[in-house]
Design an enzyme around this catalytic site. Structure first.
Site, PDB file in Angstrom:
ATOM      1  N   CYS A  30       0.835  -1.208   0.000  1.00  0.00           N
ATOM      2  CA  CYS A  30       0.000   0.000   0.000  1.00  0.00           C
ATOM      3  C   CYS A  30       0.873   1.263   0.000  1.00  0.00           C
ATOM      4  O   CYS A  30       1.471   1.595   1.032  1.00  0.00           O
ATOM      5  CB  CYS A  30      -0.919  -0.060   1.217  1.00  0.00           C
ATOM      6  SG  CYS A  30      -1.794   1.465   1.576  1.00  0.00           S
ATOM      7  N   CYS A  33      -0.076   3.905   2.597  1.00  0.00           N
ATOM      8  CA  CYS A  33       0.331   3.471   3.945  1.00  0.00           C
ATOM      9  C   CYS A  33       1.778   3.874   4.206  1.00  0.00           C
ATOM     10  O   CYS A  33       2.109   4.389   5.275  1.00  0.00           O
ATOM     11  CB  CYS A  33       0.207   1.956   4.089  1.00  0.00           C
ATOM     12  SG  CYS A  33      -1.457   1.310   3.897  1.00  0.00           S
TER      13      CYS A  33
END
Length: 107
Positions: A30, A33
């Site tokens: 991600c 993230c």
């Protein structure tokens, strides 16, 4: 560096904590993230002693992810007294916004 938690130690590390805990539900793949990591590190330093910040890898810990209905990454959930009390989804928050948000739960 934020402490890592797993399905196995989530209850002890998060639910049993005597102070608010921000759980960063993240994934290795991600991008947003990873973009949040330096911001969360700064927030962790800003709020040391008031709020704990931990990370939970969604791919390795499906039980906790399912239990709290996490469907998008990153998802940030604040736990207080063993209960989820607030949530933010996505990586759009600045350090200042996160500190202000978390200070409201640390009071």
């Amino acid at each position: 560096m934020a402490h890592q938690v797993t399905d196995a130690d989530f209850a002890a590390q998060v639910l049993a904590s005597d102070k608010p805990v921000l759980v960063d539900f993240w994934a290795e793949w991600c991008g947003p993230c990873k973009a949040m990591d330096p911001i969360l590190e700064q927030v962790s330093a800003d709020l040391a002693g008031k709020v704990s910040i931990v990370k939970l890898d969604v791919d390795s810990n499906p039980s906790t992810v399912t239990q709290y209905g996490v469907r998008a990454m990153p998802t940030l959930i604040v736990f207080k007294n063993g209960e989820p009390v607030d949530m933010k989804v996505g990586a759009g928050q600045s350090r200042v916004q996160l500190v202000k948000w978390l200070e409201g739960h640390a009071a």
